[in-house]
Write a protein that holds these residues in place. Sequence first.
Motif, PDB file in Angstrom:
ATOM      1  N   LEU A 125       0.813  -1.215   0.000  1.00  0.00           N
ATOM      2  CA  LEU A 125       0.000   0.000   0.000  1.00  0.00           C
ATOM      3  C   LEU A 125       0.854   1.277   0.000  1.00  0.00           C
ATOM      4  CD1 LEU A 125      -2.850   1.108  -0.061  1.00  0.00           C
ATOM      5  CD2 LEU A 125      -2.984   0.855   2.411  1.00  0.00           C
ATOM      6  N   PRO A 126       1.871   1.383   0.859  1.00  0.00           N
ATOM      7  CA  PRO A 126       2.706   2.590   0.805  1.00  0.00           C
ATOM      8  C   PRO A 126       3.378   2.786  -0.557  1.00  0.00           C
ATOM      9  CG  PRO A 126       3.102   1.383   2.832  1.00  0.00           C
ATOM     10  CD  PRO A 126       2.265   0.499   1.970  1.00  0.00           C
ATOM     11  N   ALA A 127       3.752   1.683  -1.210  1.00  0.00           N
ATOM     12  CA  ALA A 127       4.400   1.791  -2.523  1.00  0.00           C
ATOM     13  C   ALA A 127       3.432   2.342  -3.568  1.00  0.00           C
ATOM     14  CB  ALA A 127       4.925   0.423  -2.950  1.00  0.00           C
ATOM     15  N   MET A 128       2.188   1.909  -3.506  1.00  0.00           N
ATOM     16  CA  MET A 128       1.191   2.407  -4.461  1.00  0.00           C
ATOM     17  C   MET A 128       0.882   3.883  -4.224  1.00  0.00           C
ATOM     18  SD  MET A 128      -1.558  -0.683  -5.151  1.00  0.00           S
ATOM     19  CE  MET A 128      -1.734  -1.277  -3.474  1.00  0.00           C
ATOM     20  N   ILE A 129       0.742   4.257  -2.959  1.00  0.00           N
ATOM     21  CA  ILE A 129       0.464   5.664  -2.634  1.00  0.00           C
ATOM     22  C   ILE A 129       1.631   6.548  -3.090  1.00  0.00           C
ATOM     23  CG2 ILE A 129       0.088   7.304  -0.758  1.00  0.00           C
ATOM     24  CD1 ILE A 129      -2.321   5.545  -1.277  1.00  0.00           C
ATOM     25  N   LYS A 130       2.852   6.075  -2.860  1.00  0.00           N
ATOM     26  CA  LYS A 130       4.039   6.835  -3.247  1.00  0.00           C
ATOM     27  C   LYS A 130       4.103   7.046  -4.755  1.00  0.00           C
ATOM     28  CE  LYS A 130       9.081   6.855  -2.798  1.00  0.00           C
ATOM     29  NZ  LYS A 130      10.270   6.124  -2.273  1.00  0.00           N
ATOM     30  N   GLN A 131       3.636   6.053  -5.520  1.00  0.00           N
ATOM     31  CA  GLN A 131       3.668   6.156  -6.980  1.00  0.00           C
ATOM     32  C   GLN A 131       2.544   7.018  -7.514  1.00  0.00           C
ATOM     33  OE1 GLN A 131       5.042   2.655  -9.186  1.00  0.00           O
ATOM     34  NE2 GLN A 131       3.293   2.897 -10.553  1.00  0.00           N
ATOM     35  N   GLY A 132       1.585   7.396  -6.672  1.00  0.00           N
ATOM     36  CA  GLY A 132       0.525   8.285  -7.115  1.00  0.00           C
ATOM     37  C   GLY A 132      -0.829   7.646  -7.285  1.00  0.00           C
ATOM     38  N   TYR A 133      -1.010   6.427  -6.770  1.00  0.00           N
ATOM     39  CA  TYR A 133      -2.322   5.780  -6.835  1.00  0.00           C
ATOM     40  C   TYR A 133      -3.327   6.558  -5.987  1.00  0.00           C
ATOM     41  CZ  TYR A 133      -0.921   1.403  -9.143  1.00  0.00           C
ATOM     42  OH  TYR A 133      -0.500   0.463 -10.053  1.00  0.00           O
ATOM     43  N   ARG A 134      -4.543   6.611  -6.447  1.00  0.00           N
ATOM     44  CA  ARG A 134      -5.596   7.218  -5.636  1.00  0.00           C
ATOM     45  C   ARG A 134      -5.792   6.349  -4.395  1.00  0.00           C
ATOM     46  NH1 ARG A 134     -10.961   8.183  -8.839  1.00  0.00           N
ATOM     47  NH2 ARG A 134     -11.640   6.290  -7.776  1.00  0.00           N
ATOM     48  N   PRO A 135      -5.826   6.930  -3.193  1.00  0.00           N
ATOM     49  CA  PRO A 135      -5.846   6.133  -1.960  1.00  0.00           C
ATOM     50  C   PRO A 135      -6.949   5.082  -1.897  1.00  0.00           C
ATOM     51  CG  PRO A 135      -5.406   8.421  -1.437  1.00  0.00           C
ATOM     52  CD  PRO A 135      -5.713   8.367  -2.908  1.00  0.00           C
ATOM     53  N   ASP A 136      -8.170   5.437  -2.338  1.00  0.00           N
ATOM     54  CA  ASP A 136      -9.255   4.462  -2.242  1.00  0.00           C
ATOM     55  C   ASP A 136      -9.018   3.274  -3.171  1.00  0.00           C
ATOM     56  OD1 ASP A 136      -9.776   6.432  -4.333  1.00  0.00           O
ATOM     57  OD2 ASP A 136     -11.619   5.325  -4.705  1.00  0.00           O
ATOM     58  N   VAL A 137      -8.433   3.516  -4.351  1.00  0.00           N
ATOM     59  CA  VAL A 137      -8.142   2.428  -5.285  1.00  0.00           C
ATOM     60  C   VAL A 137      -7.071   1.511  -4.719  1.00  0.00           C
ATOM     61  CG1 VAL A 137      -7.222   1.881  -7.578  1.00  0.00           C
ATOM     62  CG2 VAL A 137      -8.838   3.761  -7.300  1.00  0.00           C
ATOM     63  N   ALA A 138      -6.014   2.096  -4.173  1.00  0.00           N
ATOM     64  CA  ALA A 138      -4.933   1.300  -3.587  1.00  0.00           C
ATOM     65  C   ALA A 138      -5.439   0.468  -2.406  1.00  0.00           C
ATOM     66  CB  ALA A 138      -3.801   2.222  -3.141  1.00  0.00           C
ATOM     67  N   ALA A 139      -6.234   1.089  -1.540  1.00  0.00           N
ATOM     68  CA  ALA A 139      -6.762   0.381  -0.372  1.00  0.00           C
ATOM     69  C   ALA A 139      -7.696  -0.751  -0.785  1.00  0.00           C
ATOM     70  CB  ALA A 139      -7.498   1.362   0.540  1.00  0.00           C
ATOM     71  N   ARG A 197     -10.833   2.991 -17.604  1.00  0.00           N
ATOM     72  CA  ARG A 197     -11.867   4.029 -17.502  1.00  0.00           C
ATOM     73  C   ARG A 197     -11.284   5.366 -17.047  1.00  0.00           C
ATOM     74  NH1 ARG A 197     -16.782   2.114 -13.975  1.00  0.00           N
ATOM     75  NH2 ARG A 197     -17.444   4.202 -14.630  1.00  0.00           N
ATOM     76  N   ASP A 198     -10.305   5.319 -16.144  1.00  0.00           N
ATOM     77  CA  ASP A 198      -9.711   6.551 -15.623  1.00  0.00           C
ATOM     78  C   ASP A 198      -8.225   6.316 -15.369  1.00  0.00           C
ATOM     79  OD1 ASP A 198      -9.030   8.911 -14.446  1.00  0.00           O
ATOM     80  OD2 ASP A 198     -10.421   8.753 -12.753  1.00  0.00           O
ATOM     81  N   PRO A 199      -7.369   6.598 -16.354  1.00  0.00           N
ATOM     82  CA  PRO A 199      -5.931   6.318 -16.218  1.00  0.00           C
ATOM     83  C   PRO A 199      -5.271   7.038 -15.043  1.00  0.00           C
ATOM     84  CG  PRO A 199      -6.496   6.791 -18.498  1.00  0.00           C
ATOM     85  CD  PRO A 199      -7.701   7.127 -17.678  1.00  0.00           C
ATOM     86  N   SER A 200      -5.874   8.112 -14.543  1.00  0.00           N
ATOM     87  CA  SER A 200      -5.235   8.885 -13.478  1.00  0.00           C
ATOM     88  C   SER A 200      -5.248   8.180 -12.120  1.00  0.00           C
ATOM     89  CB  SER A 200      -5.918  10.243 -13.342  1.00  0.00           C
ATOM     90  OG  SER A 200      -7.261  10.087 -12.882  1.00  0.00           O
ATOM     91  N   VAL A 201      -6.097   7.145 -11.950  1.00  0.00           N
ATOM     92  CA  VAL A 201      -6.219   6.508 -10.638  1.00  0.00           C
ATOM     93  C   VAL A 201      -5.004   5.645 -10.304  1.00  0.00           C
ATOM     94  CG1 VAL A 201      -8.732   6.491 -10.782  1.00  0.00           C
ATOM     95  CG2 VAL A 201      -7.456   4.451 -11.465  1.00  0.00           C
TER      96      VAL A 201
END
Length: 428
Positions: A125-139, A197-201
């Motif tokens: 989870l910290p690795a995904m958040i650090k890379q810019g994942y939207r928190p709800d998607v990563a969680a 659907r949303d590449p930014s997530v």
Amino acid sequence: MITTFPIVALFILLGLAIPVGLVMALVGMAGLHSIGGWDMVSGIVQSTPLSTAGSYELLTLPMFLLMAEFVLISGVADDLFRAGAAWTGRVRGGLGMATALAGAGFGAICGTSTAAAATLSATTLPAMIKQGYRPDVAAGVVAISGTLSMLIPPSVALIIYGLIAEVNIGKLLVAGIVPAMIVTFTIIATIYVLVLRDPSVAPAGPAVPWAEKFRLLKVTGPVLLLFAFVTGTIYSGIATPTEASALGALAGFGLALSSGKLNLGTFRKALVRATYGTCMIMLIILGATIFGYYFALTQITQDLIIWVQGLGISPWIVMVMIVAFYLVLGCFMDQTAILILTVPVIVPLVVALGFDPIWFGVVMIVTAEVGLLTPPVGLNCFVVSRYSGIPLSEVFKGVLPHILAHLLALALIVGIPEITLWLPSHMN
């Protein structure tokens, strides 16, 4: 009247957050007293602990729990994620896919979903958040990936089901492999659709040199070896599930020792935690056994079977109703409590309808995975929120697409029993 009061008392006490094993033992004793007085209660209470604890198959639980503790000490989950991230990280959403693969790999060496969710929360989870994942998607990815430990052998939930339903535990564990692969693919496919659907997530990560990718593949060796020690020996007929669990605990000890993280303190901690877990499960099974005597003497199960057969409806319609019942129940009750409470009643009905109890056990566990994600209980979501600091509402939001996709996978497993039964049918 004899059956109504104890069952109502059961749900009231569970609602007061009293441990499920103690509740079932007390309610079972009260029900037995209403039938045969203190003599009946005394006779059953005196004989049940020894007969329950003396079960040879029950040894699988402490051994698999000990194996899981050693695996947690070794930190192999970090290595699995790094290897998966190296191969998928450059793809948009790749870290989420690596989390699903790490969850599957970790599930193959750790049979408890909460431990898997906690470990993934601290690593992926910290690795995904650090890379810019939207928190709800990563969680959401972490919460759903943690549930794979319930299905992939050595699954503690499948073992508990097998002990209560009295079915072949070896076949039950092997039966979970193909459905687990389907669920893992479903998680990865859901991540792909979300990113489409949303590449930014979920941004793409940096490229990793091929030499580094192949170097990191070496970390999967211990996981494959441990999986072979457990599931491979069971499938080939070399060892029984009980013997395989002891081999797994020994291999887990070797894995922790080779990692350099095993010392007297961590070794003692592993033993204590495995003992606590075993005692908790033993108390639950003991309470379920006492409660089961009450169910047997009041013939509730037999009356239910006769009533359902008298309806004259298709067994498949009944099965859909049972699955729907479990999905609703999972929103309000702990999954272990659901197993303990319902298996003695539902499994005889399922068998009477002509369904395979091994297949139904896998269906139950896949359904229970949904219960680990749905509010208000959603235990895995609480674990992820606690370890990550992400608000619980965000975790539930992120896991919603995975729940919908999971229901499609469940429909496939329910509709085609051969998916589950093919592998155990080829066991030695």
